[in-house]
Scaffold this active site. Structure first.
Site, PDB file in Angstrom:
ATOM      1  N   CYS A  75       5.643  -0.104   7.655  1.00  0.00           N
ATOM      2  CA  CYS A  75       5.291   1.037   6.808  1.00  0.00           C
ATOM      3  C   CYS A  75       6.509   1.450   6.006  1.00  0.00           C
ATOM      4  O   CYS A  75       7.611   1.529   6.556  1.00  0.00           O
ATOM      5  CB  CYS A  75       4.816   2.192   7.693  1.00  0.00           C
ATOM      6  SG  CYS A  75       4.333   3.673   6.783  1.00  0.00           S
ATOM      7  N   LEU A  76       6.303   1.710   4.724  1.00  0.00           N
ATOM      8  CA  LEU A  76       7.413   2.116   3.867  1.00  0.00           C
ATOM      9  C   LEU A  76       8.060   3.417   4.326  1.00  0.00           C
ATOM     10  O   LEU A  76       9.221   3.671   4.027  1.00  0.00           O
ATOM     11  CB  LEU A  76       6.930   2.250   2.413  1.00  0.00           C
ATOM     12  CG  LEU A  76       6.476   0.945   1.750  1.00  0.00           C
ATOM     13  CD1 LEU A  76       5.891   1.223   0.370  1.00  0.00           C
ATOM     14  CD2 LEU A  76       7.604  -0.065   1.680  1.00  0.00           C
TER      15      LEU A  76
ATOM     16  N   GLY B 250       0.834  -1.189   0.000  1.00  0.00           N
ATOM     17  CA  GLY B 250       0.000   0.000   0.000  1.00  0.00           C
ATOM     18  C   GLY B 250       0.869   1.239   0.000  1.00  0.00           C
ATOM     19  O   GLY B 250       2.033   1.202   0.403  1.00  0.00           O
TER      20      GLY B 250
ATOM     21  N   GLN C 168       3.019   9.935   1.195  1.00  0.00           N
ATOM     22  CA  GLN C 168       4.275   9.183   1.272  1.00  0.00           C
ATOM     23  C   GLN C 168       5.171   9.436   0.057  1.00  0.00           C
ATOM     24  O   GLN C 168       6.340   9.038   0.065  1.00  0.00           O
ATOM     25  CB  GLN C 168       3.998   7.688   1.398  1.00  0.00           C
ATOM     26  CG  GLN C 168       3.397   7.305   2.747  1.00  0.00           C
ATOM     27  CD  GLN C 168       3.151   5.825   2.811  1.00  0.00           C
ATOM     28  OE1 GLN C 168       2.147   5.335   2.304  1.00  0.00           O
ATOM     29  NE2 GLN C 168       4.083   5.112   3.412  1.00  0.00           N
TER      30      GLN C 168
ATOM     31  N   HIS D  83      -4.866   1.423   7.044  1.00  0.00           N
ATOM     32  CA  HIS D  83      -3.523   1.982   7.233  1.00  0.00           C
ATOM     33  C   HIS D  83      -3.305   3.138   6.247  1.00  0.00           C
ATOM     34  O   HIS D  83      -2.840   4.212   6.639  1.00  0.00           O
ATOM     35  CB  HIS D  83      -2.479   0.871   7.015  1.00  0.00           C
ATOM     36  CG  HIS D  83      -1.060   1.306   7.167  1.00  0.00           C
ATOM     37  ND1 HIS D  83      -0.227   0.801   8.140  1.00  0.00           N
ATOM     38  CD2 HIS D  83      -0.310   2.186   6.458  1.00  0.00           C
ATOM     39  CE1 HIS D  83       0.972   1.360   8.025  1.00  0.00           C
ATOM     40  NE2 HIS D  83       0.947   2.202   7.003  1.00  0.00           N
ATOM     41  N   GLU D  84      -3.680   2.918   4.990  1.00  0.00           N
ATOM     42  CA  GLU D  84      -3.478   3.956   3.968  1.00  0.00           C
ATOM     43  C   GLU D  84      -4.396   5.153   4.185  1.00  0.00           C
ATOM     44  O   GLU D  84      -3.977   6.299   4.026  1.00  0.00           O
ATOM     45  CB  GLU D  84      -3.658   3.382   2.562  1.00  0.00           C
ATOM     46  CG  GLU D  84      -2.672   2.286   2.205  1.00  0.00           C
ATOM     47  CD  GLU D  84      -1.226   2.611   2.525  1.00  0.00           C
ATOM     48  OE1 GLU D  84      -0.804   3.778   2.414  1.00  0.00           O
ATOM     49  OE2 GLU D  84      -0.489   1.678   2.897  1.00  0.00           O
TER      50      GLU D  84
ATOM     51  N   HIS E 278      -3.028   7.471   6.690  1.00  0.00           N
ATOM     52  CA  HIS E 278      -2.006   8.372   6.135  1.00  0.00           C
ATOM     53  C   HIS E 278      -2.638   9.648   5.594  1.00  0.00           C
ATOM     54  O   HIS E 278      -2.063  10.729   5.729  1.00  0.00           O
ATOM     55  CB  HIS E 278      -1.249   7.693   4.986  1.00  0.00           C
ATOM     56  CG  HIS E 278      -0.057   6.905   5.414  1.00  0.00           C
ATOM     57  ND1 HIS E 278       1.054   7.468   6.004  1.00  0.00           N
ATOM     58  CD2 HIS E 278       0.205   5.581   5.311  1.00  0.00           C
ATOM     59  CE1 HIS E 278       1.950   6.528   6.248  1.00  0.00           C
ATOM     60  NE2 HIS E 278       1.460   5.370   5.837  1.00  0.00           N
TER      61      HIS E 278
END
Length: 165
Positions: free
Chosen positions: A90-91, A46, A51, A132-133, A136
């Site tokens: 998380c990236l 994701g 991000q 989660h996304e 963000h």
């Protein structure tokens, strides 16, 4: 398409609330395509627009294994249910993993890249990734929800993809 730079914590961009998308044009389509390519290159499941430095309500989820890519523009959570605690990563937080409690079920209203509305229901890992996304997009980061930090060696017992955004 292009690989974009992933914004890492503690960048203030990650805590900003994103703006609603009003123009559904080639620029939005390119952003979605670039985000997907960037996410795949980073081995994530994701990615949200902040991000990659764009403060827009845009996010994607791709669980791979033949699943459809979920593109969410201006997503709104309309229903949640259940609860489970699972390991997430998380990236934007390389090397950080933790147990996070999230709803097991989610229903979302969002728009496609062309502006058309759709509704999506998801459970389990897919629901977790979607939530989660969407977090963000509201400037909510997973590190603020961690109940227990997990050493990467601890979750090697999982299938290798568990907990990676």
């Amino acid at each position: 398409m292009a690989i974009l730079e992933i914004v890492k914590s503690p960048s203030p961009l990650l805590k900003a609330k994103c703006k609603e998308v009003k123009k559904f044009d080639a620029k939005l389509a390119k952003l979605l395509d670039d985000m997907h390519e960037t996410m795949v290159e980073a081995d994530g499941i994701g990615l949200a627009a902040p991000q990659v430095g764009q403060l827009l309500r845009v996010a994607i989820v791709d669980l791979g294994e033949g699943a459809d890519v979920i593109e969410m523009v201006n997503p709104v959570v309309t229903e949640i249910g259940g609860s489970e605690i699972e390991v997430e990563g998380c990236l934007s937080f390389p090397g950080l993993y933790g147990e996070v409690e999230r709803p097991f079920y989610v229903k979302v209203e969002a728009q496609e890249r062309d502006g058309s509305l759709y509704e999506l229901e998801a459970e389990d890992y897919e629901a977790r990734a979607i939530l989660h996304e969407i977090d963000h997009l509201d400037g909510i980061l997973f590190d603020s929800k961690i109940k227990r930090i997990v050493d990467p060696e601890e979750f090697e017992e999982f299938d290798g993809e568990e907990g990676v955004e």
